[in-house]
Scaffold this active site. Sequence first.
Site, PDB file in Angstrom:
ATOM      1  N   SER A 110      -5.757  20.293  54.916  1.00  0.00           N
ATOM      2  CA  SER A 110      -5.271  21.236  55.928  1.00  0.00           C
ATOM      3  C   SER A 110      -5.500  22.646  55.418  1.00  0.00           C
ATOM      4  O   SER A 110      -5.542  22.878  54.204  1.00  0.00           O
ATOM      5  CB  SER A 110      -3.778  21.030  56.185  1.00  0.00           C
ATOM      6  OG  SER A 110      -3.246  22.062  57.002  1.00  0.00           O
ATOM      7  N   TYR A 113       5.090  20.159  53.731  1.00  0.00           N
ATOM      8  CA  TYR A 113       3.750  19.890  54.253  1.00  0.00           C
ATOM      9  C   TYR A 113       2.696  20.671  53.476  1.00  0.00           C
ATOM     10  O   TYR A 113       1.659  20.126  53.076  1.00  0.00           O
ATOM     11  CB  TYR A 113       3.699  20.259  55.731  1.00  0.00           C
ATOM     12  CG  TYR A 113       2.380  19.963  56.405  1.00  0.00           C
ATOM     13  CD1 TYR A 113       2.110  18.694  56.906  1.00  0.00           C
ATOM     14  CD2 TYR A 113       1.409  20.951  56.545  1.00  0.00           C
ATOM     15  CE1 TYR A 113       0.897  18.418  57.528  1.00  0.00           C
ATOM     16  CE2 TYR A 113       0.201  20.691  57.163  1.00  0.00           C
ATOM     17  CZ  TYR A 113      -0.051  19.420  57.657  1.00  0.00           C
ATOM     18  OH  TYR A 113      -1.254  19.152  58.267  1.00  0.00           O
ATOM     19  N   LYS A 154      -0.275  18.883  51.278  1.00  0.00           N
ATOM     20  CA  LYS A 154      -1.688  19.081  51.600  1.00  0.00           C
ATOM     21  C   LYS A 154      -2.436  19.787  50.474  1.00  0.00           C
ATOM     22  O   LYS A 154      -3.630  19.538  50.258  1.00  0.00           O
ATOM     23  CB  LYS A 154      -1.824  19.855  52.909  1.00  0.00           C
ATOM     24  CG  LYS A 154      -1.446  19.031  54.138  1.00  0.00           C
ATOM     25  CD  LYS A 154      -2.337  17.791  54.283  1.00  0.00           C
ATOM     26  CE  LYS A 154      -2.076  17.045  55.571  1.00  0.00           C
ATOM     27  NZ  LYS A 154      -2.980  15.878  55.754  1.00  0.00           N
TER      28      LYS A 154
END
Length: 280
Positions: free
Chosen positions: A173, A188, A192
Amino acid sequence: MSKETTSYTNAKLGPLPTKAATIPDNILDAFSLKGKVASVTGSSGGIGWAVAEGYAQAGADVAIWYNSHPADDKAEYLTKTYGVKSKAYKCNVTDFQDVEKVVKQIESDFGTIDIFVANAGVAWTEGPEIDVKGVDKWNKVVDVDLNSVYYCAHVVGPIFRKKGKGSFIFTASMSASIVNVPQLQAAYNAAKAGVKHLSKSLSVEWAPFARVNSVSPGYIATHLSEFADPDVKSKWLQLTPLGREAKPRELVGAYLYLASDAASYTTGADLAVDGGYTVI
């Protein structure tokens, strides 16, 4: 007498230097996946489904992975529409034994795996992590977004080494490289970032027998972004030079390139497909 030197720290994993790929005279043919088997996790919808269909269009047989949304109809669609072999597999990617079982079944059903896309993921929607009680929410995101992709790599790597070739692609990402605003999503972002660096690390470890790369999407119009209210999305678009979210199909070119022989000298790369977000 000069001392023999080498730059290869991983030569014990296989012969180096690797053999150069034979690239077709027509470069478009280098993007063909005909005769190859691709396996894509999280491919019942969103980016994963777009990639699975793109690979089928390029001629690959495709193993579709799903968990909560059955995808047998999508496998049937790929077979009927593109004339390739396709089958759907239910798997809880946070369960290593389940991942191991499904990979073995795919290898049995298709004969091998040439391309693996570790794409399954979940978003963080809890806001500031300091206000979240306990660690269950953190663990869920890290389990799905980081641990599960390692499980896949751990099981698929030996298949590639046995074959002497393969392409492993992680869905990372842009959040692996920046801190998103206005939403707060430390779990998150951290997960990532781990995926991105895992990809780079394995590209060195697996250099004798496989290529390993990652794709870092920006804001994509999928269910993962449905948690954001219009004001938040407006801020996203203001910070994105192209001024919009991408459609999942707009990422397929990156995944196709990395899977194909056109990328025979590309490993350890992270392709940002983010509308320019990470350059400002």
